[in-house]
Design a protein around this motif. Structure first.
Motif, short mmCIF file in Angstrom:
data_model
loop_
_atom_site.label_atom_id
_atom_site.label_comp_id
_atom_site.label_asym_id
_atom_site.label_seq_id
_atom_site.Cartn_x
_atom_site.Cartn_y
_atom_site.Cartn_z
N TYR A 127 0.83 -1.20 0.00
CA TYR A 127 0.00 0.00 0.00
C TYR A 127 0.87 1.25 0.00
CZ TYR A 127 -3.93 3.07 0.53
OH TYR A 127 -4.87 4.06 0.29
N PHE A 128 2.03 1.17 0.64
CA PHE A 128 2.97 2.29 0.62
C PHE A 128 3.37 2.61 -0.81
CE2 PHE A 128 7.31 3.86 0.37
CZ PHE A 128 7.31 4.92 1.26
N TYR A 129 3.75 1.57 -1.56
CA TYR A 129 4.16 1.78 -2.95
C TYR A 129 2.99 2.29 -3.80
CZ TYR A 129 8.49 -0.60 -1.78
OH TYR A 129 9.69 -0.95 -1.21
N TYR A 130 1.84 1.69 -3.60
CA TYR A 130 0.65 2.13 -4.34
C TYR A 130 0.34 3.59 -4.08
CZ TYR A 130 -4.31 3.03 -5.13
OH TYR A 130 -5.50 3.59 -5.51
N SER A 131 0.39 4.00 -2.82
CA SER A 131 0.03 5.37 -2.45
C SER A 131 1.04 6.39 -2.97
CB SER A 131 -0.11 5.50 -0.93
OG SER A 131 1.13 5.29 -0.29
N ASN A 132 2.23 5.92 -3.35
CA ASN A 132 3.22 6.83 -3.91
C ASN A 132 3.25 6.80 -5.44
OD1 ASN A 132 5.01 8.21 -1.75
ND2 ASN A 132 4.68 6.15 -0.96
N TRP A 133 2.89 5.67 -6.03
CA TRP A 133 2.83 5.59 -7.48
C TRP A 133 1.53 6.19 -8.04
CZ3 TRP A 133 5.40 2.76 -11.65
CH2 TRP A 133 6.69 2.34 -11.31
N SER A 134 0.41 5.91 -7.42
CA SER A 134 -0.89 6.29 -8.00
C SER A 134 -1.04 7.81 -8.20
CB SER A 134 -2.05 5.74 -7.16
OG SER A 134 -1.98 6.18 -5.83
N TRP A 187 -3.06 -2.39 -8.46
CA TRP A 187 -1.64 -2.41 -8.08
C TRP A 187 -1.19 -3.83 -7.73
CZ3 TRP A 187 2.61 0.46 -8.34
CH2 TRP A 187 3.70 0.05 -7.60
N ILE A 188 -1.98 -4.50 -6.90
CA ILE A 188 -1.63 -5.87 -6.50
C ILE A 188 -1.62 -6.80 -7.71
CG2 ILE A 188 -2.44 -7.88 -5.20
CD1 ILE A 188 -1.12 -5.73 -3.47
#
Length: 220
Positions: free
Chosen positions: A21-28, A44-45
């Motif tokens: 979720y950390f990566y998702y919240s920074n990529w999205s 993302w997953i």
């Protein structure tokens, strides 16, 4: 499960740390702002998690028609990571417990990840887990990242143990393909039902690290 367990090789993201979720919240936000692409966490997953920057950039270009580069996405994502503070990333449930049990049983431990050493040092250092690992195979140590077996082949070379005595713990099809390509027993761990179908290469598919600990020590 395994005749003799001498070493366990752990993946990092999604296996030991709850980082997706950390990566998702920074990529999205980058994808939305720069390219008008809205993705959900499920997206993302399903399509991004567990893959390298190069692969994800290639996928954005091929599947979404987005014209971008690794250099651009590296700069943008690293800027966001720095603002977000990686020390907020939590451990996966039972991560500390399984590492402690393996260490107590004198099982050799190493980390095999597509993340960079700075990420490993920041997150595992924050949680005081670095000392459990004999060595770290990170992105900068190999030419070809997972799903290529190179990271696991390097790890087995360093361990100098029979591959039949080594278990890899992974959470994605990418990682499982790399571990199996290196001739290792692979245990996949996922809490996402949508991912189970993709993990067919794994020897076992379990729901959490507590179940993994039970499997590894079932005959003890």
């Amino acid at each position: 499960m395994i005749a003799q367990l001498d070493a366990v090789l752990f993946d990092l993201d999604g296996t030991l740390i709850d980082s997706e979720y950390f990566y998702y919240s920074n990529w999205s936000p980058i994808l939305a702002k720069e390219f008008g692409l809205q993705i959900t966490f499920e997206d993302w997953i399903r399509y991004f998690a567990g893959h390298t920057l190069a692969r994800n950039v290639g996928m954005l270009m091929e599947s979404y028609g987005i014209a971008t580069t690794e250099e651009f996405m590296w700069k943008e994502t690293r800027t966001n990571y720095a603002k977000s503070d990686m020390t907020t990333i939590r451990l996966m449930p039972y991560a500390h417990e399984i590492l402690e049990k393996l260490a107590t049983e004198n099982i050799r431990l190493a980390l095999v990840t597509s993340s960079y050493k700075t990420t490993v040092d920041t997150v595992l250092g924050h949680h005081d887990l670095l000392e459990y690992f004999e060595f770290f195979i990170t992105r900068e140590r190999v030419v070809h990242a997972k799903p290529n077996p190179e990271p696991y082949l390097l790890a087995t070379e360093i361990l100098s143990l029979p591959r039949g005595n080594i278990v890899a713990i992974e959470d994605t099809s990418t990682g499982c393909a790399a571990a199996k390509g290196a001739g290792l027993t692979c245990i996949a761990v996922t809490k996402y039902g949508s991912e189970i179908e993709k993990l067919s290469k794994a020897d076992y598919i379990l729901g959490n690290l507590q179940e993994v600990k039970g499997l590894l020590f079932a005959n003890v």
